[in-house]
Design a protein around this motif. Structure first.
Motif, PDB file in Angstrom:
ATOM      1  N   LEU A 131      11.180 -18.147 -31.758  1.00  0.00           N
ATOM      2  CA  LEU A 131      10.282 -19.298 -31.778  1.00  0.00           C
ATOM      3  C   LEU A 131      10.640 -20.308 -32.851  1.00  0.00           C
ATOM      4  O   LEU A 131       9.974 -21.330 -32.997  1.00  0.00           O
ATOM      5  CB  LEU A 131       8.834 -18.817 -31.990  1.00  0.00           C
ATOM      6  CG  LEU A 131       8.254 -17.921 -30.891  1.00  0.00           C
ATOM      7  CD1 LEU A 131       6.842 -17.495 -31.238  1.00  0.00           C
ATOM      8  CD2 LEU A 131       8.271 -18.640 -29.550  1.00  0.00           C
ATOM      9  N   GLY A 132      11.695 -20.007 -33.649  1.00  0.00           N
ATOM     10  CA  GLY A 132      12.096 -20.924 -34.707  1.00  0.00           C
ATOM     11  C   GLY A 132      11.107 -20.992 -35.846  1.00  0.00           C
ATOM     12  O   GLY A 132      10.920 -22.046 -36.449  1.00  0.00           O
ATOM     13  N   MET A 133      10.476 -19.842 -36.173  1.00  0.00           N
ATOM     14  CA  MET A 133       9.465 -19.803 -37.232  1.00  0.00           C
ATOM     15  C   MET A 133       9.984 -19.040 -38.441  1.00  0.00           C
ATOM     16  O   MET A 133      10.954 -18.272 -38.350  1.00  0.00           O
ATOM     17  CB  MET A 133       8.185 -19.121 -36.719  1.00  0.00           C
ATOM     18  CG  MET A 133       7.486 -19.829 -35.596  1.00  0.00           C
ATOM     19  SD  MET A 133       6.035 -18.887 -35.050  1.00  0.00           S
ATOM     20  CE  MET A 133       5.085 -18.792 -36.580  1.00  0.00           C
ATOM     21  N   ASP A 134       9.308 -19.232 -39.570  1.00  0.00           N
ATOM     22  CA  ASP A 134       9.549 -18.408 -40.748  1.00  0.00           C
ATOM     23  C   ASP A 134       8.957 -17.021 -40.475  1.00  0.00           C
ATOM     24  O   ASP A 134       7.790 -16.917 -40.072  1.00  0.00           O
ATOM     25  CB  ASP A 134       8.879 -19.048 -41.965  1.00  0.00           C
ATOM     26  CG  ASP A 134       9.237 -18.333 -43.263  1.00  0.00           C
ATOM     27  OD1 ASP A 134       9.147 -17.093 -43.297  1.00  0.00           O
ATOM     28  OD2 ASP A 134       9.589 -19.009 -44.229  1.00  0.00           O
ATOM     29  N   PRO A 135       9.740 -15.935 -40.679  1.00  0.00           N
ATOM     30  CA  PRO A 135       9.201 -14.596 -40.398  1.00  0.00           C
ATOM     31  C   PRO A 135       7.928 -14.291 -41.171  1.00  0.00           C
ATOM     32  O   PRO A 135       7.056 -13.583 -40.672  1.00  0.00           O
ATOM     33  CB  PRO A 135      10.353 -13.670 -40.819  1.00  0.00           C
ATOM     34  CG  PRO A 135      11.576 -14.508 -40.709  1.00  0.00           C
ATOM     35  CD  PRO A 135      11.145 -15.898 -41.076  1.00  0.00           C
TER      36      PRO A 135
ATOM     37  N   ILE B 121      -0.874 -10.616 -38.222  1.00  0.00           N
ATOM     38  CA  ILE B 121      -1.846  -9.770 -38.921  1.00  0.00           C
ATOM     39  C   ILE B 121      -3.257 -10.347 -38.754  1.00  0.00           C
ATOM     40  O   ILE B 121      -4.222  -9.621 -38.512  1.00  0.00           O
ATOM     41  CB  ILE B 121      -1.471  -9.647 -40.409  1.00  0.00           C
ATOM     42  CG1 ILE B 121      -0.179  -8.826 -40.560  1.00  0.00           C
ATOM     43  CG2 ILE B 121      -2.598  -8.998 -41.204  1.00  0.00           C
ATOM     44  CD1 ILE B 121       0.372  -8.804 -41.958  1.00  0.00           C
ATOM     45  N   THR B 122      -3.371 -11.682 -38.866  1.00  0.00           N
ATOM     46  CA  THR B 122      -4.676 -12.316 -38.696  1.00  0.00           C
ATOM     47  C   THR B 122      -5.199 -12.130 -37.274  1.00  0.00           C
ATOM     48  O   THR B 122      -6.379 -11.821 -37.064  1.00  0.00           O
ATOM     49  CB  THR B 122      -4.573 -13.814 -39.014  1.00  0.00           C
ATOM     50  OG1 THR B 122      -4.076 -13.975 -40.351  1.00  0.00           O
ATOM     51  CG2 THR B 122      -5.923 -14.484 -38.904  1.00  0.00           C
TER      52      THR B 122
ATOM     53  N   GLU C 174       5.546 -16.425 -41.995  1.00  0.00           N
ATOM     54  CA  GLU C 174       4.418 -17.076 -41.318  1.00  0.00           C
ATOM     55  C   GLU C 174       4.050 -16.325 -40.043  1.00  0.00           C
ATOM     56  O   GLU C 174       2.860 -16.120 -39.748  1.00  0.00           O
ATOM     57  CB  GLU C 174       4.777 -18.518 -40.973  1.00  0.00           C
ATOM     58  CG  GLU C 174       3.639 -19.250 -40.248  1.00  0.00           C
ATOM     59  CD  GLU C 174       4.041 -20.622 -39.750  1.00  0.00           C
ATOM     60  OE1 GLU C 174       3.216 -21.269 -39.081  1.00  0.00           O
ATOM     61  OE2 GLU C 174       5.188 -21.038 -40.020  1.00  0.00           O
ATOM     62  N   ALA C 175       5.083 -15.886 -39.298  1.00  0.00           N
ATOM     63  CA  ALA C 175       4.814 -15.136 -38.071  1.00  0.00           C
ATOM     64  C   ALA C 175       4.073 -13.841 -38.376  1.00  0.00           C
ATOM     65  O   ALA C 175       3.118 -13.471 -37.684  1.00  0.00           O
ATOM     66  CB  ALA C 175       6.127 -14.840 -37.345  1.00  0.00           C
TER      67      ALA C 175
ATOM     68  N   HIS D 118      10.631 -10.274 -37.114  1.00  0.00           N
ATOM     69  CA  HIS D 118      11.674 -11.266 -37.377  1.00  0.00           C
ATOM     70  C   HIS D 118      12.351 -11.733 -36.087  1.00  0.00           C
ATOM     71  O   HIS D 118      12.828 -12.862 -35.999  1.00  0.00           O
ATOM     72  CB  HIS D 118      12.727 -10.699 -38.340  1.00  0.00           C
ATOM     73  CG  HIS D 118      13.557  -9.601 -37.780  1.00  0.00           C
ATOM     74  ND1 HIS D 118      13.178  -8.271 -37.842  1.00  0.00           N
ATOM     75  CD2 HIS D 118      14.738  -9.627 -37.138  1.00  0.00           C
ATOM     76  CE1 HIS D 118      14.100  -7.536 -37.263  1.00  0.00           C
ATOM     77  NE2 HIS D 118      15.058  -8.326 -36.821  1.00  0.00           N
ATOM     78  N   GLU D 119      12.370 -10.868 -35.061  1.00  0.00           N
ATOM     79  CA  GLU D 119      12.951 -11.285 -33.785  1.00  0.00           C
ATOM     80  C   GLU D 119      12.055 -12.314 -33.099  1.00  0.00           C
ATOM     81  O   GLU D 119      12.537 -13.316 -32.554  1.00  0.00           O
ATOM     82  CB  GLU D 119      13.154 -10.077 -32.874  1.00  0.00           C
ATOM     83  CG  GLU D 119      14.280  -9.166 -33.310  1.00  0.00           C
ATOM     84  CD  GLU D 119      14.527  -8.056 -32.307  1.00  0.00           C
ATOM     85  OE1 GLU D 119      13.717  -7.916 -31.367  1.00  0.00           O
ATOM     86  OE2 GLU D 119      15.508  -7.334 -32.468  1.00  0.00           O
TER      87      GLU D 119
END
Length: 284
Positions: A30-34, A42-43, A36-37, A24-25
């Motif tokens: 980066l201004g992303m949804d945790p 994982i991918t 999606e990150a 989440h940090e």
């Protein structure tokens, strides 16, 4: 390995700079949804990169949360996340074709009282984003003081839910002699300021961030001064993270115009000001 797209490249670059960080940090920076990150990391981990995506918890806290949930009924897991939710109304028995019931006479309209609005049951997991895992019918934590002066200890919660006590120990202004003694040189019209803070983790949740990541100085005109990317041998900088029950101290260096008038030292867990922001007044 297939070359990562620009978003994956930004994730990997951020992770390479820190070496270890909470998902989440990274997403916040980066201004992303945790979510999606996490999915992207994982991918990438499965693509052969030397990358490990894990999860950490307080076992006793999780067990208490499950026990609290059981007090409100059987916990059956989160709701379905697909496009079509499954309605569960009890066990179903399949024994052949369903018999067709004969039509029943329809009664005439009857006067019905207005339905009583049912209150939603209390959330067994406690308030959202809370790491205390308290039940909604339990007393909430006492309000914490968010302002003080040099020497005052203030309290805040980290993004992970760690309860932190932060003391502004000292503000050395000017600190030009400390800055130059460490081998650095100030430009004409600049001065150095050194802020000493101590952070105590009074919870069972690790604090994984750099304690002074968003520590800033506030000027009389309302502008903020961020820390300089230097460390002084005589005044050690903060190290990453504070474990449960530990107290960690460190010094933060600022370089600013010599004529700047400082009024406050401000600490936050995010880049922006929020409910956990702490402010110390700096006296002239």
């Amino acid at each position: 390995m297939v070359a990562p797209d620009p978003v994956d490249a930004r994730l990997l670059a951020m992770l390479a700079d820190s070496g270890r960080a909470a998902v989440h940090e990274i997403a916040q920076r980066l201004g992303m949804d945790p979510r999606e990150a996490a999915m992207r990391l994982i991918t990438l981990s499965g693509s052969g990169l030397p990358l490990l995506v894990g999860v950490e918890c307080d076992p006793n806290g999780i067990r208490r949360a499950l026990a609290n949930a059981a007090a409100y009924g059987n916990y059956q897991g989160p709701p379905p996340s697909g496009a079509y939710a499954v309605h569960q109304s009890g066990p179903h028995h399949v024994s052949g074709p369903h018999p067709v019931a004969p039509p029943q006479p329809q009664p005439g309209p009857q006067s019905q009282p207005f339905p009583v609005q049912q209150q939603p049951p209390p959330n067994p997991w406690g308030p959202p984003q809370s790491a205390g895992w308290v039940r909604a019918d339990q007393p909430q934590p006492r309000p914490m003081s968010r302002t003080g002066k040099v020497g005052t200890t203030l309290e805040a919660d980290s993004l992970e839910g760690a309860r932190l006590s932060i003391q502004l120990v000292e503000v050395v202004d000017p600190a030009d002699f400390l800055f130059t003694a460490a081998g650095y040189k100030l430009a004409e019209g600049e001065r150095a300021v050194v802020v000493h803070t101590e952070v105590t983790n009074a919870s069972q949740v690790p604090f994984t961030s750099l304690p002074d990541m968003y520590l800033v100085l506030v000027t009389r005109t309302g502008e903020t001064v961020t820390k300089a990317p230097v460390s002084l041998s005589s005044r050690p900088a903060h190290k990453l993270g504070v474990q449960p029950g530990e107290t960690a101290g460190g010094h933060t260096v600022f370089v600013l115009p010599d004529t700047t008038d400082l009024t406050q030292v401000r600490w936050s867990v995010r880049p922006e000001v929020d409910v956990n922001t702490l402010v110390w007044t700096v006296e002239d």
